[in-house]
Design a protein around this motif. Structure first.
Motif, PDB file in Angstrom:
ATOM      1  N   HIS A 137       0.731  -1.132  -0.045  1.00 37.25           N
ATOM      2  CA  HIS A 137       0.025   0.081  -0.156  1.00 37.25           C
ATOM      3  C   HIS A 137       0.888   1.165  -0.047  1.00 37.25           C
ATOM      4  O   HIS A 137       1.526   1.772   0.978  1.00 37.25           O
ATOM      5  CB  HIS A 137      -0.999   0.044   1.241  1.00 37.25           C
ATOM      6  CG  HIS A 137      -1.994   0.889   1.067  1.00 37.25           C
ATOM      7  ND1 HIS A 137      -2.692   1.077   2.162  1.00 37.25           N
ATOM      8  CD2 HIS A 137      -2.380   1.816   0.119  1.00 37.25           C
ATOM      9  CE1 HIS A 137      -3.722   2.414   1.696  1.00 37.25           C
ATOM     10  NE2 HIS A 137      -3.277   2.593   0.769  1.00 37.25           N
ATOM     11  N   LEU A 138       1.123   1.574  -1.107  1.00 38.82           N
ATOM     12  CA  LEU A 138       2.178   2.721  -1.395  1.00 38.82           C
ATOM     13  C   LEU A 138       1.548   4.145  -1.013  1.00 38.82           C
ATOM     14  O   LEU A 138       0.446   4.482  -0.825  1.00 38.82           O
ATOM     15  CB  LEU A 138       2.586   2.823  -2.666  1.00 38.82           C
ATOM     16  CG  LEU A 138       3.185   1.413  -3.407  1.00 38.82           C
ATOM     17  CD1 LEU A 138       3.683   1.917  -4.751  1.00 38.82           C
ATOM     18  CD2 LEU A 138       4.131   1.045  -2.297  1.00 38.82           C
ATOM     19  N   SER A 139       2.443   5.181  -1.021  1.00 40.27           N
ATOM     20  CA  SER A 139       2.404   6.509  -0.522  1.00 40.27           C
ATOM     21  C   SER A 139       1.457   7.336  -1.437  1.00 40.27           C
ATOM     22  O   SER A 139       1.429   6.897  -2.959  1.00 40.27           O
ATOM     23  CB  SER A 139       3.600   7.313  -0.526  1.00 40.27           C
ATOM     24  OG  SER A 139       3.359   8.474  -0.268  1.00 40.27           O
ATOM     25  N   LEU A 140       0.781   8.258  -1.202  1.00 41.60           N
ATOM     26  CA  LEU A 140      -0.171   9.073  -1.858  1.00 41.60           C
ATOM     27  C   LEU A 140       0.980  10.000  -2.721  1.00 41.60           C
ATOM     28  O   LEU A 140       0.468  10.848  -3.556  1.00 41.60           O
ATOM     29  CB  LEU A 140      -1.179  10.091  -0.906  1.00 41.60           C
ATOM     30  CG  LEU A 140      -2.171   9.323  -0.085  1.00 41.60           C
ATOM     31  CD1 LEU A 140      -2.870  10.110   0.851  1.00 41.60           C
ATOM     32  CD2 LEU A 140      -3.131   8.750  -1.395  1.00 41.60           C
ATOM     33  N   PHE A 141       1.922  10.334  -2.453  1.00 43.22           N
ATOM     34  CA  PHE A 141       2.980  11.031  -2.942  1.00 43.22           C
ATOM     35  C   PHE A 141       4.051  10.367  -4.087  1.00 43.22           C
ATOM     36  O   PHE A 141       4.597   9.316  -3.623  1.00 43.22           O
ATOM     37  CB  PHE A 141       3.752  11.895  -1.895  1.00 43.22           C
ATOM     38  CG  PHE A 141       2.889  12.673  -0.874  1.00 43.22           C
ATOM     39  CD1 PHE A 141       2.307  13.925  -1.460  1.00 43.22           C
ATOM     40  CD2 PHE A 141       2.442  12.120   0.146  1.00 43.22           C
ATOM     41  CE1 PHE A 141       1.577  14.730  -0.519  1.00 43.22           C
ATOM     42  CE2 PHE A 141       1.601  12.691   0.980  1.00 43.22           C
ATOM     43  CZ  PHE A 141       1.053  14.153   0.577  1.00 43.22           C
ATOM     44  N   GLY A 142       4.237  10.831  -5.294  1.00 38.86           N
ATOM     45  CA  GLY A 142       5.042  10.200  -6.275  1.00 38.86           C
ATOM     46  C   GLY A 142       6.403   9.916  -5.796  1.00 38.86           C
ATOM     47  O   GLY A 142       6.807   8.877  -6.050  1.00 38.86           O
ATOM     48  N   TYR A 143       7.041  11.045  -5.281  1.00 45.08           N
ATOM     49  CA  TYR A 143       8.634  10.674  -4.716  1.00 45.08           C
ATOM     50  C   TYR A 143       8.538   9.712  -3.926  1.00 45.08           C
ATOM     51  O   TYR A 143       9.632   8.864  -3.887  1.00 45.08           O
ATOM     52  CB  TYR A 143       9.107  11.973  -4.292  1.00 45.08           C
ATOM     53  CG  TYR A 143      10.667  12.016  -3.852  1.00 45.08           C
ATOM     54  CD1 TYR A 143      11.542  11.860  -5.031  1.00 45.08           C
ATOM     55  CD2 TYR A 143      10.724  12.048  -2.721  1.00 45.08           C
ATOM     56  CE1 TYR A 143      12.750  11.669  -4.467  1.00 45.08           C
ATOM     57  CE2 TYR A 143      12.267  11.831  -1.920  1.00 45.08           C
ATOM     58  CZ  TYR A 143      13.090  11.687  -2.995  1.00 45.08           C
ATOM     59  OH  TYR A 143      14.570  11.725  -2.585  1.00 45.08           O
ATOM     60  N   SER A 144       7.622   9.589  -2.806  1.00 43.20           N
ATOM     61  CA  SER A 144       7.775   8.747  -1.912  1.00 43.20           C
ATOM     62  C   SER A 144       7.648   7.095  -2.368  1.00 43.20           C
ATOM     63  O   SER A 144       7.859   6.274  -2.088  1.00 43.20           O
ATOM     64  CB  SER A 144       6.655   8.871  -0.571  1.00 43.20           C
ATOM     65  OG  SER A 144       7.020  10.103   0.096  1.00 43.20           O
ATOM     66  N   ARG A 145       6.544   6.956  -3.608  1.00 38.48           N
ATOM     67  CA  ARG A 145       6.162   6.035  -4.068  1.00 38.48           C
ATOM     68  C   ARG A 145       7.433   5.243  -4.684  1.00 38.48           C
ATOM     69  O   ARG A 145       7.668   4.134  -4.560  1.00 38.48           O
ATOM     70  CB  ARG A 145       5.261   6.189  -4.925  1.00 38.48           C
ATOM     71  CG  ARG A 145       3.729   6.272  -4.582  1.00 38.48           C
ATOM     72  CD  ARG A 145       2.737   5.885  -5.597  1.00 38.48           C
ATOM     73  NE  ARG A 145       2.543   6.963  -6.845  1.00 38.48           N
ATOM     74  CZ  ARG A 145       1.973   8.169  -6.468  1.00 38.48           C
ATOM     75  NH1 ARG A 145       1.529   8.411  -5.496  1.00 38.48           N
ATOM     76  NH2 ARG A 145       1.981   8.885  -7.711  1.00 38.48           N
ATOM     77  N   ARG A 146       8.135   6.225  -5.332  1.00 35.74           N
ATOM     78  CA  ARG A 146       9.558   5.716  -6.136  1.00 35.74           C
ATOM     79  C   ARG A 146      10.613   5.311  -5.102  1.00 35.74           C
ATOM     80  O   ARG A 146      11.058   4.167  -5.240  1.00 35.74           O
ATOM     81  CB  ARG A 146       9.853   6.892  -6.853  1.00 35.74           C
ATOM     82  CG  ARG A 146       9.216   7.187  -8.180  1.00 35.74           C
ATOM     83  CD  ARG A 146       9.610   8.087  -8.927  1.00 35.74           C
ATOM     84  NE  ARG A 146       9.940   9.396  -8.656  1.00 35.74           N
ATOM     85  CZ  ARG A 146       9.046  10.526  -8.689  1.00 35.74           C
ATOM     86  NH1 ARG A 146       7.928  10.318  -9.173  1.00 35.74           N
ATOM     87  NH2 ARG A 146       9.574  11.564  -8.220  1.00 35.74           N
ATOM     88  N   LYS A 147      10.730   6.112  -4.021  1.00 38.86           N
ATOM     89  CA  LYS A 147      11.492   5.438  -2.870  1.00 38.86           C
ATOM     90  C   LYS A 147      11.026   4.110  -2.471  1.00 38.86           C
ATOM     91  O   LYS A 147      11.774   3.182  -2.083  1.00 38.86           O
ATOM     92  CB  LYS A 147      11.490   6.294  -1.717  1.00 38.86           C
ATOM     93  CG  LYS A 147      12.186   7.725  -1.933  1.00 38.86           C
ATOM     94  CD  LYS A 147      13.594   7.803  -2.221  1.00 38.86           C
ATOM     95  CE  LYS A 147      14.071   7.853  -0.900  1.00 38.86           C
ATOM     96  NZ  LYS A 147      15.712   7.969  -1.039  1.00 38.86           N
ATOM     97  N   GLN A 148       9.847   3.785  -2.250  1.00 42.99           N
ATOM     98  CA  GLN A 148       9.416   2.774  -1.560  1.00 42.99           C
ATOM     99  C   GLN A 148       9.300   1.623  -2.552  1.00 42.99           C
ATOM    100  O   GLN A 148       9.721   0.558  -2.096  1.00 42.99           O
ATOM    101  CB  GLN A 148       7.891   2.805  -1.341  1.00 42.99           C
ATOM    102  CG  GLN A 148       7.458   3.683  -0.257  1.00 42.99           C
ATOM    103  CD  GLN A 148       6.211   4.400   0.001  1.00 42.99           C
ATOM    104  OE1 GLN A 148       5.258   4.001  -0.628  1.00 42.99           O
ATOM    105  NE2 GLN A 148       5.795   4.862   1.128  1.00 42.99           N
ATOM    106  N   MET A 149       9.330   1.807  -3.963  1.00 43.63           N
ATOM    107  CA  MET A 149       9.337   0.553  -4.868  1.00 43.63           C
ATOM    108  C   MET A 149      11.118   0.368  -5.119  1.00 43.63           C
ATOM    109  O   MET A 149      11.486  -0.792  -5.136  1.00 43.63           O
ATOM    110  CB  MET A 149       8.952   0.994  -6.314  1.00 43.63           C
ATOM    111  CG  MET A 149       7.570   0.954  -6.527  1.00 43.63           C
ATOM    112  SD  MET A 149       6.810  -0.866  -6.339  1.00 43.63           S
ATOM    113  CE  MET A 149       6.608  -1.051  -4.565  1.00 43.63           C
ATOM    114  N   ALA A 150      11.687   1.148  -4.983  1.00 46.28           N
ATOM    115  CA  ALA A 150      13.175   0.939  -4.815  1.00 46.28           C
ATOM    116  C   ALA A 150      13.809   0.081  -3.736  1.00 46.28           C
ATOM    117  O   ALA A 150      14.484  -0.627  -3.795  1.00 46.28           O
ATOM    118  CB  ALA A 150      14.183   2.380  -4.875  1.00 46.28           C
TER     119      ALA A 150
END
Length: 252
Positions: A137-150
């Motif tokens: 369940h990823l972040s609402l914010f794009g930059y955070s989503r990219r960090k989470q996928m990394a």
């Protein structure tokens, strides 16, 4: 030799409440999941504990939601607590007909006010084959989503062989379809709904889906069929639609 089909479903259950928290729907939710009858279920916004609801709602389940939903149908279940507060907590869960051999909840919180985790389970399929399953369940914010996928890719790179069967499913909050590129490039995953258009299915809001928030990504499987469960009665249960996929794993 082609192995039997594997049915997987992902669903953001909105903590067991309908859209705008109008009604507690966890009993109806359990009935709908059982009517689908998937082998493995990826759930987001699962209420592990809520002392206020337990006191105020007459038919609030005595057990955590993932145990209540799994009872007598899915032999194994796992829960990853992400958001903790004074009166309880919620997170992700995986329900499985098959044995869960290992479970780990990876903290991928990037913003202090938005606690996030990824629940990883290693599940033994019939015949002894194992599959890595990750509920996100990823972040609402794009930059955070990219960090989470990394962070997810780094974690799986150290854990699983590059060609090990893998399913990553959940609420990606990724309406612009950006994080899928990272999953494809680094982990060799593909989204089950992406046909020639390369566009995932719409899943939000459940009454009339317009946004592509929920996904199922796979590696080492062929996709037989997919379905978006939206409209009534699904739209009365959660604000998200449920997604299902029937998969096969080819023998070697």
């Amino acid at each position: 030799m082609t192995q039997p089909a594997l049915h997987v479903t992902t669903y953001n259950i909105h903590k067991g409440f309908s859209q705008f928290n109008r009604r507690m729907m966890v009993h109806e939710l359990r009935d709908r999941l059982r009517s689908l009858n998937p082998d493995i279920v990826f759930l987001q916004e699962v209420q592990g504990l809520h002392l206020g609801h337990a006191d105020d709602i007459d038919n609030w389940p005595d057990s955590p939601q993932h145990e209540f939903l799994a009872e007598d149908v899915w032999a194994s279940s796992a829960y990853g607590r992400n958001m903790l507060y004074d009166h309880g907590h919620h997170g992700n869960a995986i329900l499985s007909r098959f044995p869960i051999l290992h479970t780990h909840n990876q903290n991928v919180t990037h913003l202090r006010f938005e606690k996030r985790g990824m629940l990883h389970c290693r599940i033994e399929l019939p015949g002894g084959q194992t599959v890595h399953c990750v509920c996100v369940h990823l972040s609402l914010f794009g930059y955070s989503r990219r960090k989470q996928m990394a962070a997810l890719a780094d974690y799986l790179d150290h854990l699983a062989e590059p060609d090990a069967p893998l399913i990553v499913a959940g609420d990606f909050n990724d309406w612009r379809n950006r994080v899928g590129e990272d999953l494809t490039r680094r982990l060799g995953l593909r989204e089950v709904f992406c046909g020639p258009s390369g566009i995932p299915a719409c899943s939000f809001p459940a009454a009339m889906p317009m946004f592509r928030l929920d996904r199922i990504y796979v590696r080492g499987f062929d996709v037989i069929s997919t379905e978006v469960h939206h409209g009534k009665p699904w739209s009365a249960i959660s604000d998200h639609a449920a997604l299902s996929a029937h998969l096969t794993r080819h023998g070697r």
